[in-house]
Design a protein around this motif. Sequence first.
Motif, short mmCIF file in Angstrom:
data_model
loop_
_atom_site.label_atom_id
_atom_site.label_comp_id
_atom_site.label_asym_id
_atom_site.label_seq_id
_atom_site.Cartn_x
_atom_site.Cartn_y
_atom_site.Cartn_z
N LEU A 1 54.39 23.84 140.88
CA LEU A 1 53.01 23.78 140.63
C LEU A 1 52.60 25.41 140.04
N ASP A 2 52.80 26.43 140.88
CA ASP A 2 52.43 27.64 140.57
C ASP A 2 52.83 28.15 138.84
N GLN A 3 53.86 27.66 138.67
CA GLN A 3 54.36 27.95 137.34
C GLN A 3 53.76 26.82 136.19
N GLY A 4 52.81 26.18 136.52
CA GLY A 4 52.10 25.05 135.47
C GLY A 4 52.93 23.92 135.48
N SER A 5 53.78 23.60 136.29
CA SER A 5 54.49 22.24 136.25
C SER A 5 55.22 21.96 135.05
N PRO A 6 56.33 22.84 134.85
CA PRO A 6 56.77 22.61 133.58
C PRO A 6 57.49 21.37 133.64
N THR A 7 57.89 20.50 132.39
CA THR A 7 58.25 19.65 132.38
C THR A 7 59.03 19.34 130.92
N PRO A 8 60.45 18.88 131.12
CA PRO A 8 61.16 18.66 132.36
C PRO A 8 61.92 20.03 132.75
N PHE A 9 62.36 19.92 134.02
CA PHE A 9 62.89 21.30 134.42
C PHE A 9 64.38 20.74 135.13
N THR A 10 65.14 21.74 135.36
CA THR A 10 66.43 21.41 135.98
C THR A 10 66.26 21.81 137.44
N LEU A 11 66.89 20.74 138.28
CA LEU A 11 66.65 20.81 139.63
C LEU A 11 68.17 20.87 139.98
N ALA A 12 68.66 22.17 140.38
CA ALA A 12 70.16 22.35 140.58
C ALA A 12 70.41 22.88 141.95
N GLU A 13 71.72 22.67 142.27
CA GLU A 13 72.29 23.18 143.67
C GLU A 13 73.76 23.39 143.31
N LEU A 14 73.98 24.74 144.08
CA LEU A 14 75.37 24.99 143.97
C LEU A 14 76.03 25.01 145.15
N ILE B 1 71.83 20.36 160.39
CA ILE B 1 71.50 20.48 161.79
C ILE B 1 70.14 19.61 161.71
N SER B 2 69.26 19.84 160.84
CA SER B 2 67.96 19.19 160.63
C SER B 2 67.35 18.96 159.33
N GLN B 3 66.71 17.81 159.35
CA GLN B 3 66.03 17.59 157.98
C GLN B 3 64.87 18.55 157.82
N MET B 4 64.54 19.38 158.63
CA MET B 4 63.50 20.18 158.57
C MET B 4 63.59 20.96 157.45
N PHE B 5 65.03 21.60 157.50
CA PHE B 5 65.36 22.78 156.68
C PHE B 5 65.20 22.42 155.16
N GLY B 6 65.56 21.30 154.66
CA GLY B 6 65.59 20.78 153.35
C GLY B 6 64.30 20.52 153.12
N GLU B 7 63.57 19.62 153.78
CA GLU B 7 62.13 19.45 153.89
C GLU B 7 61.22 20.57 153.14
N LEU B 8 61.53 21.67 153.98
CA LEU B 8 60.66 22.88 153.87
C LEU B 8 60.98 23.53 152.51
N ILE B 9 62.48 23.66 152.34
CA ILE B 9 62.71 24.32 151.11
C ILE B 9 62.08 23.54 149.98
N GLY B 10 62.24 21.98 149.99
CA GLY B 10 61.85 21.55 149.02
C GLY B 10 60.05 21.36 148.66
N LEU B 11 59.44 21.66 149.77
CA LEU B 11 58.05 21.85 149.51
C LEU B 11 57.85 23.54 148.66
N ALA B 12 58.70 24.15 149.29
CA ALA B 12 58.56 25.41 148.66
C ALA B 12 58.81 25.43 147.24
N LEU B 13 59.85 24.67 146.87
CA LEU B 13 60.18 24.82 145.12
C LEU B 13 59.11 24.05 144.50
N ALA B 14 58.59 22.87 145.20
CA ALA B 14 57.57 22.35 144.58
C ALA B 14 56.36 23.20 144.20
N GLN B 15 55.86 24.00 145.25
CA GLN B 15 54.67 24.77 145.36
C GLN B 15 54.95 25.85 144.04
N THR B 16 56.27 26.38 143.95
CA THR B 16 56.93 27.24 142.90
C THR B 16 56.45 26.70 141.43
#
Length: 351
Positions: free
Chosen positions: A70-83, A53-68
């Motif tokens: 950062l909150d958790q100390g930027s673990p590297t590497p991590f798995t970015l997964a989708e079902l 429907i709109s790019q806004m949905f994925g953009e906001l979810i992306g930023l929410a995941l990125a904030q999390t």
Amino acid sequence: MSLQDLITAQITAQGPISVAEYMSTCLMHPTLGYYTTAHPFGQAGDFVTAPEISQMFGELIGLALAQTWLDQGSPTPFTLAELGPGRGTLMADILRATRSVPGFLDAADMVLLEASPSLRETQSTLLPQARWIDHIDELPERPLLLIANEFFDALPIRQFVRDDTRWRERQIGLRDNALTFGLGPASVQPALAHRLEDTKHGDMVEDCPTAAPMLSVVAARIATHGGAALVIDYGDWRSLGDTLQAAQNHRTVDPLTDPGKSDLTAHVDFEALIQSCAPCTHSRVTPQGVFLERLGITARAQMLAANLTGPALETHIATHRRLTHPTEMGNLFKVVGLVPQGTALPPGLEP
Ligand code: SAH
């Protein structure tokens, strides 16, 4: 041979099948299934999902995941997964929105779970860096940020009608050579023991046997290694009644007509899903509209609107309403987040 002929022949030979068996044949039959053959998404397809429907949905979810992250100390590497990524639109929007978060994409190893070979093909053109797993157990042992939008509603459900203190499973059989619903013999169902508390004789309940075991693997990774999961779907806390539905051409159709040619889904029982996530903290089951408003969808919509005029502006305004308004997707769709115990929930969610 059509899927209708195939299912009819199977029932003639072996007797009625469960709703779960019917759903999985219709959706995932290797050559005749809905997800394996059709191109269900978008305006030209049978239904439209939030990321389409709109790019806004994925953009906001992306930023929410990125904030999390950062909150958790930027673990590297991590798995970015989708079902069940569908066309890959949500993940592509997540990637675009998080490009400006230093280190995030460099640390991300993208893993997708997708059962349909033709959809894997589609996803690979948009997401060349992705790799696919065949089973949830293959999620790597490392921090995990996972998203599932309209995935759990596509998993096969069983339906049961209460008969005194026992249950009769709803089945699909034949009458005059046409597919028809019926009921199997009464039996004790230990998995439905808790539903004897809130139902009466004749009520129908649903059970999705694969959903909770899948999410429990996700919860185990997050509890052990850190990260978060966002599950977005339509449904509610402890559902009651028949929620099996078929969509074709943006209309609701009879689920037994033209098997394999319509999308079959059922509401997600968030209570059953969440019960499998004990090692994690989960958020409240939050309406999608509330979640997106808290993430700032209105401000983002206004920014995008500044570059639009005429019909494009009207369409854009309509997409904002569609995603958030209580009479559209805003209330029917729910969001739940999982994080390790003692860590902050993703933005937009509350304990
Ligand atoms: N998330 C996408 C697509 C939702 S449709 C969107 O929001 O647009 C459901 C998706 O889950 C499809 O990609 C379908 O092929 C996939 N899927 C359904 N059942 C699955 C299963 N058992 N294992 C893996 N993928 C599955």
